[in-house]
Design an enzyme around this catalytic site. Structure first.
Site, PDB file in Angstrom:
ATOM      1  N   ASN A  70      14.268   8.187  25.728  1.00 45.61           N
ATOM      2  CA  ASN A  70      15.418   7.984  26.607  1.00 45.61           C
ATOM      3  C   ASN A  70      16.668   7.784  25.756  1.00 45.61           C
ATOM      4  O   ASN A  70      16.637   7.143  24.706  1.00 45.61           O
ATOM      5  CB  ASN A  70      15.199   6.845  27.615  1.00 45.61           C
ATOM      6  CG  ASN A  70      14.878   5.498  27.012  1.00 45.61           C
ATOM      7  OD1 ASN A  70      14.302   5.403  25.933  1.00 45.61           O
ATOM      8  ND2 ASN A  70      15.241   4.441  27.710  1.00 45.61           N
ATOM      9  N   VAL A  71      17.746   8.380  26.207  1.00 47.42           N
ATOM     10  CA  VAL A  71      19.036   8.296  25.516  1.00 47.42           C
ATOM     11  C   VAL A  71      20.059   7.818  26.535  1.00 47.42           C
ATOM     12  O   VAL A  71      20.410   8.563  27.468  1.00 47.42           O
ATOM     13  CB  VAL A  71      19.455   9.658  24.922  1.00 47.42           C
ATOM     14  CG1 VAL A  71      20.785   9.520  24.177  1.00 47.42           C
ATOM     15  CG2 VAL A  71      18.379  10.188  23.978  1.00 47.42           C
ATOM     16  N   CYS A 103      16.172  10.322  30.805  1.00 50.43           N
ATOM     17  CA  CYS A 103      14.838   9.752  30.599  1.00 50.43           C
ATOM     18  C   CYS A 103      14.103  10.492  29.476  1.00 50.43           C
ATOM     19  O   CYS A 103      14.375  11.672  29.194  1.00 50.43           O
ATOM     20  CB  CYS A 103      13.994   9.900  31.864  1.00 50.43           C
ATOM     21  SG  CYS A 103      14.552   8.928  33.257  1.00 50.43           S
ATOM     22  N   GLU A 162      11.031  11.616  29.448  1.00 52.90           N
ATOM     23  CA  GLU A 162      10.204  12.749  29.887  1.00 52.90           C
ATOM     24  C   GLU A 162      11.036  14.024  29.952  1.00 52.90           C
ATOM     25  O   GLU A 162      10.614  15.099  29.513  1.00 52.90           O
ATOM     26  CB  GLU A 162       9.597  12.483  31.270  1.00 52.90           C
ATOM     27  CG  GLU A 162       8.664  11.294  31.321  1.00 52.90           C
ATOM     28  CD  GLU A 162       9.362   9.987  31.680  1.00 52.90           C
ATOM     29  OE1 GLU A 162      10.514   9.771  31.234  1.00 52.90           O
ATOM     30  OE2 GLU A 162       8.755   9.179  32.402  1.00 52.90           O
TER      31      GLU A 162
HETATM   32  N1  THU Z   1      13.382   5.765  31.910  1.00 56.22           N
HETATM   33  C1  THU Z   1      12.688   6.781  31.309  1.00 56.22           C
HETATM   34  O1  THU Z   1      13.017   7.176  30.179  1.00 56.22           O
HETATM   35  N2  THU Z   1      11.655   7.333  31.992  1.00 56.22           N
HETATM   36  C2  THU Z   1      11.245   6.957  33.236  1.00 56.22           C
HETATM   37  O2  THU Z   1      10.337   7.555  33.787  1.00 56.22           O
HETATM   38  C3  THU Z   1      11.875   5.802  33.886  1.00 56.22           C
HETATM   39  C4  THU Z   1      13.079   5.264  33.236  1.00 56.22           C
HETATM   40  C5  THU Z   1      14.495   5.156  31.184  1.00 56.22           C
HETATM   41  C6  THU Z   1      15.851   5.436  31.756  1.00 56.22           C
HETATM   42  C7  THU Z   1      16.641   4.261  31.244  1.00 56.22           C
HETATM   43  O3  THU Z   1      17.117   4.573  29.951  1.00 56.22           O
HETATM   44  C8  THU Z   1      15.632   3.140  31.133  1.00 56.22           C
HETATM   45  O4  THU Z   1      14.358   3.751  31.180  1.00 56.22           O
HETATM   46  C9  THU Z   1      15.732   2.111  32.234  1.00 56.22           C
HETATM   47  O5  THU Z   1      15.713   2.710  33.491  1.00 56.22           O
END
Ligand code: THU
Length: 133
Positions: A44-45, A55, A57
């Protein structure tokens, strides 16, 4: 868990420290396997303008597609949380674009990873036939 699960979960775990999550402090990493046996990772960035964050994924899938992949055959996700994470709704739709309903999605947890299928995570999703005139 199959070999793919352990390889993919390890690839995601190794990427986790590279997540950029200064706002939520919630790090996520994903690894995807394509039909050529190649593994791509993403984290996640986040962004100061929160809505611009991406996210893990989707970052992993977009990296795969940018490298030429078109079919994803397994997905693994891990996070810095104590609880098991499963992909958010937006990521489920993006995974479904490149992965068949039976493709496994391995979600990491401190006790034991869990396996879902893409179809279980996105039942009755938006599909190409809905666009047919
Ligand atoms: N996030 C993800 O990377 N994948 C997910 O499936 C759920 C949420 C990240 C987005 C954000 O940077 C952090 O988690 C909090 O929501």
């Amino acid at each position: 868990m199959s070999v793919d699960a352990n390889v993919l979960l390890d690839a995601a775990r190794k990427s986790l420290e590279r997540a950029y999550a200064p706002y939520s402090r919630f790090k996520v990493a994903a690894a995807v396997l394509d039909d050529q046996g190649r593994v791509y990772t993403g984290v996640n960035v986040e962004n100061l303008s929160y809505g611009l964050s991406i996210c893990a994924e989707r970052a992993a899938i977009f990296a795969a597609v940018a490298a030429g992949a078109r079919r994803i055959t397994a997905v693994a996700v891990t996070s810095s949380a104590a609880e098991r994470l499963s992909p958010c709704g937006a990521c489920r739709q993006v995974i479904a674009e490149f992965a068949a309903p039976e493709v496994p999605v391995f979600c990491d947890a401190p006790d034991a990873p869990r396996r879902w299928s893409v179809g279980e995570l996105l039942p009755d999703g938006f599909v190409a036939s809905h666009l047919a005139k």
